[in-house]
Design a protein around this motif. Sequence first.
Motif, mmCIF file in Angstrom:
data_model
loop_
_atom_site.group_PDB
_atom_site.id
_atom_site.type_symbol
_atom_site.label_atom_id
_atom_site.label_comp_id
_atom_site.label_asym_id
_atom_site.label_seq_id
_atom_site.Cartn_x
_atom_site.Cartn_y
_atom_site.Cartn_z
ATOM 1 N N UNK A 271 0.827 -1.208 0.000
ATOM 2 C CA UNK A 271 0.000 0.000 0.000
ATOM 3 C C UNK A 271 0.865 1.263 0.000
ATOM 4 N N UNK A 272 1.884 1.286 0.846
ATOM 5 C CA UNK A 272 2.731 2.474 0.917
ATOM 6 C C UNK A 272 3.552 2.645 -0.353
ATOM 7 N N UNK A 273 4.017 1.547 -0.914
ATOM 8 C CA UNK A 273 4.795 1.635 -2.150
ATOM 9 C C UNK A 273 3.931 2.131 -3.301
ATOM 10 N N UNK A 274 2.688 1.631 -3.382
ATOM 11 C CA UNK A 274 1.784 2.092 -4.439
ATOM 12 C C UNK A 274 1.420 3.560 -4.242
ATOM 13 N N UNK A 275 1.252 3.987 -2.989
ATOM 14 C CA UNK A 275 0.955 5.397 -2.734
ATOM 15 C C UNK A 275 2.142 6.281 -3.100
ATOM 16 N N UNK A 276 3.364 5.802 -2.851
ATOM 17 C CA UNK A 276 4.547 6.603 -3.156
ATOM 18 C C UNK A 276 4.714 6.818 -4.659
ATOM 19 N N UNK A 277 4.518 5.755 -5.427
ATOM 20 C CA UNK A 277 4.733 5.860 -6.867
ATOM 21 C C UNK A 277 3.478 6.284 -7.620
ATOM 22 N N UNK A 278 2.307 6.169 -7.002
ATOM 23 C CA UNK A 278 1.069 6.487 -7.703
ATOM 24 C C UNK A 278 0.905 7.969 -7.927
ATOM 25 N N UNK A 279 0.185 8.322 -8.969
ATOM 26 C CA UNK A 279 -0.071 9.710 -9.288
ATOM 27 C C UNK A 279 -1.319 10.225 -8.610
ATOM 28 N N UNK A 280 -1.280 10.383 -7.279
ATOM 29 C CA UNK A 280 -2.435 10.871 -6.544
ATOM 30 C C UNK A 280 -3.388 9.788 -6.127
ATOM 31 N N UNK A 281 -3.211 8.571 -6.624
ATOM 32 C CA UNK A 281 -4.067 7.449 -6.250
ATOM 33 C C UNK A 281 -3.213 6.200 -6.241
ATOM 34 N N UNK A 282 -3.483 5.307 -5.289
ATOM 35 C CA UNK A 282 -2.654 4.112 -5.170
ATOM 36 C C UNK A 282 -2.970 3.081 -6.238
ATOM 37 N N UNK A 283 -3.992 3.323 -7.058
ATOM 38 C CA UNK A 283 -4.350 2.360 -8.095
ATOM 39 C C UNK A 283 -3.717 2.714 -9.431
ATOM 40 N N UNK A 284 -2.955 3.805 -9.492
ATOM 41 C CA UNK A 284 -2.360 4.227 -10.748
ATOM 42 C C UNK A 284 -0.856 4.357 -10.582
#
Length: 700
Positions: A271-284
């Motif tokens: 979750x934290x890794x996706x939030x760090x790399x995501x563009x404002x959303x953890x699903x992207x």
Amino acid sequence: MIASEIIHYLKRKTHGRRAQLALKIDISKAYDRVDWGFLRSMMLKMGFSEKWTHWMMMCVMSVHYSVLVNSDTVGPIMPGRGLRQGDPLSPYLFILVSEGLSTLIKGSVARGDIHGIQICRGAPSVLHLLFADDYFLFCRANVDEVYHLMEVLDIYAKASSQEINLTKSEVFFSRNLSLPAQEDLANIMGVRHVLGTCKYLGFPSMIGRSKKSTFAFIKDRIWQRINSWKGRSLSKAGKEVMIKSVLQAIPAYVMSIFILPEAVINDIERMLNAFWWGGGSISKGICWMAWDRLACSKKDGGLGFIDFRAFNMAMVAKQGWFIMSHPQSLVSRFFKARYFPKTSFFEANLGSNPSFVWRSIWKARDVLMLGCRWSIGDGSQIKVIQEPWIRGKYDRCVPGPQQHGIYNLVVKDLLLPNVKQWNMRLIREQFDFPEAEAITYVPLVEDVVVDRLVWREEKDGQYSVCSGYHVWKSRKKPPIQENIEVNWNGLWSIIAPPRVKHLLWRICSGCLPSRVRLRQHHVPCPIMCQFCWEEEEDDWHVFFGCPETIECWRTAGLYDIIASLLLHSNDIRSLILNLCNTEDTKVAGRFAMMIELLWHNRNAFIWNNKKKEVSRLGWLAFHKWQEWWLAQNPQDGEAALPSTLSWIPPLPVGLSVMLMRVLIVTKELLIEVGVSGITWGILLKKVLLGMLVRFLSKVL
């Protein structure tokens, strides 16, 4: 820890004539209902002086409130009871109030009306656990003791004006009591019968078979906090602050007691890794780097995020350190009687049917084995085998196997009688040469009288979570093997905005989404440079290879600085790190700002078909860095660099309207005579500049 251990004991108690129960009490508005007379009487009864008690009551009774009703102040309202919540003094005063309940329970125990819980032979009997307004009471599960316990609660409630909310209170019984009997006792008390699913002080009281579902609430909290920021725009520097200050702190409280399951830690890291790399959303977004690489320190090429496994071990190891360093405390005597009554903490076994708390502490004991060492006093408490007392960086225990008789020896047996010196003859007879040499090198200090366990990583000898984290993390090699020989400190020490430093880190770490790298991740996109259409767009071409980019470096006045590096650098990472480590920090900051503008200009041209002029881009990089520097250091920068930002009062309303009308009329006249759009823009700039100069000359 004690509450969890008792609940585990009740859960596994399936035989025996005496059943037992744990009652969790909920008190409604505990602070607001404290009776002042009862508080004063408790302080006097406990031995506080009359004068000191008067001072405390003045702090409590001098309170008054005001209420806003339809924007009007109503008050002052003078309360007649209660303690102010949020006052630093209130929790301590409430503890004195709770001492009344504790005294009533102890009196009932002394008369034999109530019996506490003793989880094993030799363990201390626990009657109640009180933490502010959180009460946990224990007794035998029979009608007589239940009636006595409820009578005690009723007396305490009437004396202190506390109101016990029985509808929210919970009771848990041992399993050697039949279900009908459990329901009958729960109805007598008027509380809710639970199966161990309640929480005490924020921790789950019972840990079932499915550890993942038990600790799923941690993931839910992190998910809710991430979703609260889903629609907000955060830079990489802002996300770093949020992860380190907010998201990583959410599981820390539970991690201080329990070793979280591997599946839960993996989900949190994802979750934290996706939030760090995501563009404002953890699903992207593409996760360009795994969490274990981000969790390396910044000097090793990471970002300094927490390695949750090492942090969890270091947090729980602190509980083990407390058990060893405070053997007379209640929790230490509790766990020693249950799991290692005849051995030391380091020799303790996991035991049969252990609780999850003890499993966690026993597992985290490995952290203490790496950094603990005995300071030898008389040597009577230190076992020769399985205790860390040898002076060494790695092997601080005598390795086995050894002779059979050695396993029962203590260090005192290796000393000469009545003298604090090694018995060299005995040591050489009992041990092999390497072990004997290591023992004789251990210093014996006359000033140290009592055996004391010290943490060798801290100067004061006390364990800290920070040093324990680094000790446990250093036992395995960092995952970024190629970055060990690289000096990353210069990148983070340049004078530039944090977001710019993060951009340089992404470039040096190979995480920048250039077209060549996007193709490597199977993203369909053109691979040629959008500006020149001559070469493939990789990191080097974007910042140093494209003809327009070279011209930008020239106009910015930085080409002479990077010219030699362009000839001697093999890749972009070595060029950037060499410049950050060798050049002045301010020059490196201007260089980094130019990198950011080149990247933003590239993105604006690709996505919006807009780009800035080459000459303007170099000038803009210098002035943006200068403005940021002046904002950070206004007192230092005013003398060296004149500020380009100054506040000008707004024009009067009438004058503003008049100027707007003049501009509109001028534009219509110019269009009628056939002036083109470009010429109109130039004329408009000249007209506005002339009017502004005239206005300022009159005002100033």
